[in-house]
Design a protein around this motif. Structure first.
Motif, PDB file in Angstrom:
ATOM      1  N   ALA A 111       0.832  -1.203   0.000  1.00 22.20           N
ATOM      2  CA  ALA A 111       0.000   0.000   0.000  1.00 22.20           C
ATOM      3  C   ALA A 111       0.865   1.252   0.000  1.00 22.20           C
ATOM      4  CB  ALA A 111      -0.905   0.006   1.233  1.00 22.20           C
ATOM      5  N   GLU A 112       0.260   2.331  -0.451  1.00 20.62           N
ATOM      6  CA  GLU A 112       0.926   3.632  -0.415  1.00 20.62           C
ATOM      7  C   GLU A 112       0.884   4.190   0.998  1.00 20.62           C
ATOM      8  OE1 GLU A 112      -0.911   6.339  -3.146  1.00 20.62           O
ATOM      9  OE2 GLU A 112      -0.263   5.204  -4.897  1.00 20.62           O
ATOM     10  N   TRP A 113       1.874   4.992   1.312  1.00 20.29           N
ATOM     11  CA  TRP A 113       1.841   5.771   2.546  1.00 20.29           C
ATOM     12  C   TRP A 113       1.270   7.109   2.143  1.00 20.29           C
ATOM     13  CZ3 TRP A 113       2.217   3.390   6.908  1.00 20.29           C
ATOM     14  CH2 TRP A 113       2.929   2.192   6.962  1.00 20.29           C
ATOM     15  N   SER A 114       0.182   7.505   2.783  1.00 23.67           N
ATOM     16  CA  SER A 114      -0.467   8.748   2.384  1.00 23.67           C
ATOM     17  C   SER A 114      -0.929   9.510   3.608  1.00 23.67           C
ATOM     18  CB  SER A 114      -1.662   8.441   1.468  1.00 23.67           C
ATOM     19  OG  SER A 114      -2.669   7.768   2.186  1.00 23.67           O
ATOM     20  N   GLN A 115      -1.455  10.698   3.358  1.00 25.23           N
ATOM     21  CA  GLN A 115      -1.965  11.546   4.427  1.00 25.23           C
ATOM     22  C   GLN A 115      -3.352  11.113   4.890  1.00 25.23           C
ATOM     23  OE1 GLN A 115      -0.057  13.641   5.905  1.00 25.23           O
ATOM     24  NE2 GLN A 115       1.614  13.450   4.431  1.00 25.23           N
ATOM     25  N   GLU A 156      -8.922  -3.610  -2.540  1.00 21.08           N
ATOM     26  CA  GLU A 156      -8.257  -3.507  -3.850  1.00 21.08           C
ATOM     27  C   GLU A 156      -7.454  -4.771  -4.147  1.00 21.08           C
ATOM     28  OE1 GLU A 156      -5.989   0.133  -3.822  1.00 21.08           O
ATOM     29  OE2 GLU A 156      -7.758   1.344  -4.279  1.00 21.08           O
ATOM     30  N   THR A 157      -6.783  -5.321  -3.154  1.00 21.42           N
ATOM     31  CA  THR A 157      -6.030  -6.565  -3.337  1.00 21.42           C
ATOM     32  C   THR A 157      -6.970  -7.673  -3.791  1.00 21.42           C
ATOM     33  OG1 THR A 157      -4.367  -5.966  -1.681  1.00 21.42           O
ATOM     34  CG2 THR A 157      -4.615  -8.320  -2.172  1.00 21.42           C
ATOM     35  N   TRP A 158      -8.098  -7.811  -3.096  1.00 22.46           N
ATOM     36  CA  TRP A 158      -9.063  -8.857  -3.434  1.00 22.46           C
ATOM     37  C   TRP A 158      -9.635  -8.654  -4.838  1.00 22.46           C
ATOM     38  CZ3 TRP A 158     -10.049 -13.483  -3.423  1.00 22.46           C
ATOM     39  CH2 TRP A 158     -11.313 -14.030  -3.546  1.00 22.46           C
ATOM     40  N   LYS A 159      -9.979  -7.426  -5.175  1.00 20.36           N
ATOM     41  CA  LYS A 159     -10.546  -7.148  -6.502  1.00 20.36           C
ATOM     42  C   LYS A 159      -9.573  -7.567  -7.604  1.00 20.36           C
ATOM     43  CE  LYS A 159     -12.373  -3.427  -9.359  1.00 20.36           C
ATOM     44  NZ  LYS A 159     -12.655  -2.008  -9.475  1.00 20.36           N
ATOM     45  N   LEU A 160      -8.286  -7.286  -7.432  1.00 23.20           N
ATOM     46  CA  LEU A 160      -7.287  -7.652  -8.438  1.00 23.20           C
ATOM     47  C   LEU A 160      -6.981  -9.151  -8.430  1.00 23.20           C
ATOM     48  CD1 LEU A 160      -4.906  -4.604  -7.972  1.00 23.20           C
ATOM     49  CD2 LEU A 160      -6.336  -5.086  -9.986  1.00 23.20           C
ATOM     50  N   LEU A 183     -13.296 -13.931   3.322  1.00 25.82           N
ATOM     51  CA  LEU A 183     -13.521 -12.850   4.276  1.00 25.82           C
ATOM     52  C   LEU A 183     -12.470 -11.792   3.992  1.00 25.82           C
ATOM     53  CD1 LEU A 183     -14.014 -14.767   7.662  1.00 25.82           C
ATOM     54  CD2 LEU A 183     -15.779 -13.872   6.112  1.00 25.82           C
ATOM     55  N   CYS A 184     -12.895 -10.574   3.726  1.00 19.57           N
ATOM     56  CA  CYS A 184     -11.978  -9.501   3.353  1.00 19.57           C
ATOM     57  C   CYS A 184     -12.165  -8.319   4.294  1.00 19.57           C
ATOM     58  CB  CYS A 184     -12.250  -9.070   1.912  1.00 19.57           C
ATOM     59  SG  CYS A 184     -11.134  -7.800   1.274  1.00 19.57           S
ATOM     60  N   SER A 185     -11.074  -7.801   4.803  1.00 22.65           N
ATOM     61  CA  SER A 185     -11.112  -6.591   5.615  1.00 22.65           C
ATOM     62  C   SER A 185     -11.751  -5.462   4.800  1.00 22.65           C
ATOM     63  CB  SER A 185      -9.689  -6.199   6.022  1.00 22.65           C
ATOM     64  OG  SER A 185      -9.636  -4.882   6.509  1.00 22.65           O
ATOM     65  N   THR A 186     -12.346  -4.514   5.501  1.00 22.80           N
ATOM     66  CA  THR A 186     -12.982  -3.384   4.823  1.00 22.80           C
ATOM     67  C   THR A 186     -11.997  -2.284   4.437  1.00 22.80           C
ATOM     68  OG1 THR A 186     -13.485  -2.386   6.965  1.00 22.80           O
ATOM     69  CG2 THR A 186     -15.215  -3.764   5.942  1.00 22.80           C
ATOM     70  N   ALA A 187     -10.731  -2.393   4.818  1.00 22.63           N
ATOM     71  CA  ALA A 187      -9.742  -1.381   4.453  1.00 22.63           C
ATOM     72  C   ALA A 187      -9.589  -1.319   2.930  1.00 22.63           C
ATOM     73  CB  ALA A 187      -8.389  -1.684   5.093  1.00 22.63           C
ATOM     74  N   ASP A 225      -5.280   5.433   7.902  1.00 23.24           N
ATOM     75  CA  ASP A 225      -4.702   4.131   7.596  1.00 23.24           C
ATOM     76  C   ASP A 225      -5.722   3.237   6.889  1.00 23.24           C
ATOM     77  OD1 ASP A 225      -2.469   2.123   7.976  1.00 23.24           O
ATOM     78  OD2 ASP A 225      -4.131   1.095   8.965  1.00 23.24           O
ATOM     79  N   HIS A 226      -6.953   3.275   7.318  1.00 20.41           N
ATOM     80  CA  HIS A 226      -8.008   2.449   6.730  1.00 20.41           C
ATOM     81  C   HIS A 226      -8.231   2.775   5.255  1.00 20.41           C
ATOM     82  CE1 HIS A 226     -12.095   0.814   6.126  1.00 20.41           C
ATOM     83  NE2 HIS A 226     -11.763  -0.037   7.074  1.00 20.41           N
ATOM     84  N   GLU A 227      -7.955   3.998   4.844  1.00 18.84           N
ATOM     85  CA  GLU A 227      -8.232   4.452   3.469  1.00 18.84           C
ATOM     86  C   GLU A 227      -7.026   4.381   2.543  1.00 18.84           C
ATOM     87  OE1 GLU A 227     -11.441   5.014   2.713  1.00 18.84           O
ATOM     88  OE2 GLU A 227     -11.713   4.414   4.809  1.00 18.84           O
TER      89      GLU A 227
END
Length: 172
Positions: free
Chosen positions: A17-21, A64-68, A55-59, A24-26
């Motif tokens: 994941a990217e580190w962003s402003q 996105e990982t699951w979708k790909l 079962l997929c976390s809502t983060a 963390d969940h988003e």
């Protein structure tokens, strides 16, 4: 399905994941994560495991990982987006596994570290070959997964109840 039928939990850590402003969940996937997630999906699709439930976390990064990854599957398993997977402790993860209906034979969990690594380690009372040593050495990097098999019902999942049969990282 008999409770004697062996069951599998596949623990997939989200891709990089990217580190962003944002919170963390988003956090979205980084470019490397968008490349690694389909590779993990292809590897899981080629494993021959037919998943009954994911079962997929809502983060954002896990969704996105699951979708790909799931685009690589011949058939999409029933998917439940589970808030409790985000920042879940080992005890909370085991409680989730214990809630799984017994008609589910193969469960895929898309989550986060330290939970995915901790669950794979704690559930594995034994391991095939060097899988446990490699998992301990590698530290469960992003887009990695572990396969833990165990006998009995989902209510019997506990520390040391399973056998680590596979551990894979995108670097393998």
């Amino acid at each position: 399905m008999s409770v004697e039928t062996p069951r599998r939990i596949v623990l997939l850590r989200h891709a990089k994941a990217e580190w962003s402003q944002s919170s963390d969940h988003e956090r979205p996937l980084a470019e490397r994560g968008r490349k690694d997630a389909p590779v993990a999906g292809r590897r899981l699709a080629d494993s021959g495991i037919d998943f009954d439930l994911a079962l997929c976390s809502t983060a954002v990064r896990t969704r996105e990982t699951w979708k790909l990854a799931v685009h690589e599957f011949a058939q999409r398993p029933r998917t439940v987006y589970e808030e409790r997977l985000y920042e879940a402790s080992l005890g909370e993860l085991i409680a989730l596994f214990n809630e799984t209906p017994d008609d589910v034979r193969n469960l895929l969990v898309i989550g986060h570290n330290p939970g995915m690594h901790g669950a794979a380690d704690a559930l594995s009372g034994s391991a095939e070959g060097d899988t446990l040593a490699r998992m301990t050495r590698d530290g469960f990097p992003t887009a990695s997964y572990a396969v833990v098999e165990f006998p009995g019902s989902w209510k019997s999942v506990e520390h040391g109840a399973g056998r680590l049969t596979e551990y894979w990282t995108p670097n393998d």
